[in-house]
Design a protein around this motif. Structure first.
Motif, short mmCIF file in Angstrom:
data_model
loop_
_atom_site.label_atom_id
_atom_site.label_comp_id
_atom_site.label_asym_id
_atom_site.label_seq_id
_atom_site.Cartn_x
_atom_site.Cartn_y
_atom_site.Cartn_z
N LEU A 239 0.82 -1.21 0.00
CA LEU A 239 0.00 0.00 0.00
C LEU A 239 0.86 1.26 0.00
N MET A 244 0.08 1.08 -5.93
CA MET A 244 -1.22 0.44 -5.90
C MET A 244 -2.28 1.29 -6.62
N ARG A 245 -3.12 0.61 -7.39
CA ARG A 245 -4.18 1.28 -8.13
C ARG A 245 -5.54 0.71 -7.71
N ARG A 246 -6.57 1.48 -7.92
CA ARG A 246 -7.91 1.06 -7.54
C ARG A 246 -8.35 -0.20 -8.28
N ARG A 248 -6.38 -2.62 -9.32
CA ARG A 248 -5.42 -3.71 -9.17
C ARG A 248 -6.14 -5.01 -8.83
N TYR A 267 -10.46 0.15 0.97
CA TYR A 267 -9.37 0.31 0.01
C TYR A 267 -9.31 1.75 -0.51
N ASP A 268 -10.45 2.32 -0.82
CA ASP A 268 -10.48 3.71 -1.30
C ASP A 268 -9.99 4.68 -0.22
N TYR A 270 -7.74 4.08 2.12
CA TYR A 270 -6.28 3.99 2.20
C TYR A 270 -5.61 4.58 0.96
N LEU A 271 -6.21 4.37 -0.22
CA LEU A 271 -5.63 4.95 -1.43
C LEU A 271 -5.68 6.47 -1.40
N VAL A 274 -2.89 7.53 0.74
CA VAL A 274 -1.63 7.33 0.03
C VAL A 274 -1.32 8.51 -0.88
N GLU A 275 -2.31 9.02 -1.58
CA GLU A 275 -2.08 10.15 -2.49
C GLU A 275 -1.58 11.37 -1.74
#
Length: 361
Positions: A239, A244-246, A248, A267-268, A270-271, A274-275
């Motif tokens: 992560l 990592m991509r949505r 994936r 997941y969204d 955490y992504l 991450v950004e």
């Protein structure tokens, strides 16, 4: 104040545990001495769970060997493995890599005991004296060495008294088969019981920007009791790699298929975090990966485990050195987590069952 030694190395005291060697022309990485030992180790260690292939979609032996060599060339001197990583495969690959590389005296090998598996690959905890005694000899053979520098109990076994496990580990230490003793995934109470029967030099819990449970008790306990922290999961199963991509897709036996962090709607969350962490790292001209590793090292952790499966993944190692995550950036990390990760979850899904919970048929 740093101390200037006769050989020109600059050392500074590290919160009561050993000394960290600061960078100079001869050295690429910060090092620390494991307490109560003479083991000098790099503060970044290469983890080889993925290299074993199990739960990571297989492995490429030659690519894995090149990865290990790339890490060693860049100053990493600790290779962390375990029998259960590929059911012996990781240790075999590490052994081959070290044989090809040479200079065994410059490399510290860490491996583990206390897990077993059925014929169909069901992993379970097994810290019986018979199992640990068997495992050490099998690990030595697979690794092609006559001693192991750092030997961890992989998980506590609820069916075996902690004191009994500690006694077996202490015997191996006295015999010279291992150079230091560690425990992984232990509570403070379990470490207390262990230390009544054996020295305890290291503790290996999970720790990263997203998984912070050890800050409550494990981390302060280790600081108080002069136990070095060698934490795993620094990139949180990828992560925090920034890749990592949505969309994936995780295939085969990839453990992320069972990781709640990689399931929606978490997941969204955490992504999104991450950004923002990427943008934060860019303020220091650092990518997310070195930023995530540096964050761990600057949280009173002696050694951070970083997994990899191809040589290119070792390129960011140089970006970890020579800077610190200051208090302002530390606080910004907290703000990002509060803002985006509204339903956090830890790494509990990875805990293997006890022997009593697995069918041996």
């Amino acid at each position: 104040m740093p101390l200037l030694m006769a050989n020109g190395l600059r050392l500074k005291k590290f919160r009561g545990i050993g000394f960290i060697k600061q960078r100079n022309e001869e050295e690429k990485m910060e090092h620390v001495t494991i307490p109560q030992t003479k083991l000098d180790v790099s503060r970044v260690a290469l983890g080889t769970w993925a290299i074993g292939g199990w739960m990571w979609g297989g492995t490429d032996e030659q690519e894995s060997i090149r990865t290990i060599h790339a890490a060693l060339d860049k100053g990493v001197n600790v290779i962390d493995t375990a029998p259960v990583y590929g059911f012996g495969r990781s240790e075999e690959i590490v052994g081959k890599a070290l044989k090809e590389y040479g200079r065994r005296e410059n490399v510290r090998i860490a491996t583990k005991a206390g897990l077993n598996w059925t014929a169909d690959g069901q992993v379970f905890r097994d810290c019986t004296p018979e199992r640990i005694t068997k495992e050490i000899d099998e690990s030595l053979q697979r690794l092609g060495v006559d001693h192991i520098d750092i030997y961890f109990v992989h998980w506590p076994d609820p069916t075996v008294p902690i004191e009994e496990t500690a006694q077996v580990m202490n015997n191996l230490f006295k015999q010279g088969k291992i150079g230091s003793i560690g425990v992984s995934n232990y509570s403070t109470a379990q470490m207390d019981a262990f230390r009544g029967e054996a020295p305890l030099h290291l503790c290996q819990p999970p720790y990263n920007i997203f998984e912070r449970e050890i800050e409550q008790d494990i981390l302060p306990y280790c600081k108080t009791n002069n136990i070095a922290l060698m934490t795993y999961g620094v990139l949180c199963r990828g992560l925090l790699s920034g890749k990592m991509r949505r969309d994936r897709e995780f295939k085969g036996d990839d453990l992320r298929k069972a990781d709640p962090k990689f399931q929606q709607p978490r997941y969204d969350q955490y992504l999104a975090a991450v950004e923002e962490l990427k943008a934060l790292g860019s303020k220091k001209n650092k990518g997310l990966l070195p930023f995530a590793v540096r964050w761990v090292l600057d949280r009173d952790v002696e050694i951070a485990l970083w997994g990899g499966r191809n040589p290119d993944q070792m390129e960011p190692l140089a970006e970890i050195e020579g800077w610190k995550v200051d208090s302002e950036i530390m606080q910004r990390v907290e703000d990002i987590l509060d803002e985006h990760v509204t339903d956090p979850v830890g790494p509990e899904f990875m805990a293997p069952p006890s022997r009593n919970d697995v069918s041996m048929d």
